[in-house]
Enzyme design. Structure first.
Site, mmCIF file in Angstrom:
data_model
loop_
_atom_site.group_PDB
_atom_site.id
_atom_site.type_symbol
_atom_site.label_atom_id
_atom_site.label_comp_id
_atom_site.label_asym_id
_atom_site.label_seq_id
_atom_site.Cartn_x
_atom_site.Cartn_y
_atom_site.Cartn_z
ATOM 1 N N TYR A 55 4.472 -7.082 2.929
ATOM 2 C CA TYR A 55 5.666 -7.217 2.101
ATOM 3 C C TYR A 55 5.858 -5.991 1.198
ATOM 4 C CZ TYR A 55 5.049 -12.237 3.172
ATOM 5 O OH TYR A 55 4.861 -13.456 3.784
ATOM 6 N N LYS A 86 -2.292 -11.384 2.464
ATOM 7 C CA LYS A 86 -2.524 -11.457 3.905
ATOM 8 C C LYS A 86 -2.815 -10.077 4.474
ATOM 9 C CE LYS A 86 1.171 -14.872 3.789
ATOM 10 N NZ LYS A 86 1.876 -14.314 2.611
ATOM 11 N N HIS A 97 -2.553 -12.479 8.860
ATOM 12 C CA HIS A 97 -1.111 -12.731 8.820
ATOM 13 C C HIS A 97 -0.568 -13.231 10.159
ATOM 14 C CE1 HIS A 97 2.658 -11.280 6.444
ATOM 15 N NE2 HIS A 97 2.900 -12.409 7.065
#
Length: 281
Positions: A50, A75, A108
């Protein structure tokens, strides 16, 4: 308002409602998470992919909230599944967050078509982080039943959670059932189907009966089914709306009626974990 907790299979607890920062721009993350803290959220879900772990860390540092009152998840980047890469990535995640320990660290995506199909060695590497005390719990994300069966049978290490796409239009029952069978808690990402359920007639009718929005009804549906959820929004009013789901309960018929909206694979919004092979540049 008190958020209920769920006891994981290692006897630690996790808040059932959290705040997600997927797609929150890095430059907006610190302010957004700080606002979430003001609303009352104490469970934050981020990821290296992210690109906003640093902003989460800045918000944590500025919050003045005691560390043991916060629950932080991140993650492993898809590009770092090899054991040495995973170790470096974990170090970098802790550094970006400004923490010496993370509450929950996940693989992830399983990426079964990459790394010669080996996500087991990646899972073994995550177990090291629990052993050295830098991760309280470890888990997986987007793992299908066969993926779960494999890592557990080959390592004996059971994930604390499996974070998977779940919402009324894609209830993902096989992955949920496999997780529950192994004693793995289910975390539901995209819990309101990226907003697609907000106009649903069935959900809005239920909401009208309780004076609640479609989002609140859907999040309450997840909670009553035992899912851990972490909706995200950069708008304070929506943050507060999503937090206000603990003063009503749905009937069993209402829970079943929402589950009946399932569209199977046609309802899936995200990639299929059996074929997803994205590696960030």
């Amino acid at each position: 308002m008190s958020v209920p907790t769920i006891t994981l299979n290692n006897q630690t607890t996790i808040p059932q409602l959290g705040f997600g920062v997927f797609q929150v721009p890095p430059e907006e993350t610190a302010a957004t998470v700080s606002k979430a803290f003001e609303v009352g959220y104490r469970h934050i879900d981020t990821a290296e992919m992210y690109q906003n772990e640093k902003g989460v860390g800045e918000a944590i540092a500025a919050s003045g909230i005691a560390r043991d009152e916060l629950y932080v998840t991140s993650k492993l980047n898809n590009g770092f599944h090899s054991p040495d890469d995973a170790r470096r990535a974990f170090d970098e995640t802790l550094g970006a967050l400004g923490l010496d320990r993370i509450d929950l660290f996940l693989i992830h995506w399983p990426l079964p078509t990459l790394y010669d199909g080996d996500f087991v060695s990646t899972w073994k590497t995550l177990a090291e982080f629990v052993e050295d005390g830098r991760a309280t719990s470890i888990g997986v994300s987007n793992f299908q039943p066969a993926h779960l069966d494999r890592i557990i049978s080959e390592t004996g290490v059971v994930p604390a959670v499996n974070q998977i796409e779940v919402h009324p239009y894609f209830t993902n029952e096989e992955a949920r059932a496999a997780s529950i069978r192994h004693g793995v808690e289910v975390e539901a990402w995209s819990p309101i189907a990226q907003g697609k359920v907000l106009d649903d007639e069935v959900i809005n009718k239920i909401g009208a009966d309780y004076g609640k929005t479609a989002s609140q009804v859907t999040l309450r549906w997840h909670v009553e089914r035992g899912d851990i959820v972490f909706p995200k929004s950069v708008k304070e009013e929506r943050m507060r709306e999503n937090f206000d789901i603990f003063d009503f309960t749905l009937t069993q018929d209402e829970v079943a009626g929402i589950a009946a909206l399932d569209r199977g694979e046609d309802g899936r919004n995200g990639p299929n974990p059996d074929t997803f092979d994205y590696i960030p540049d």
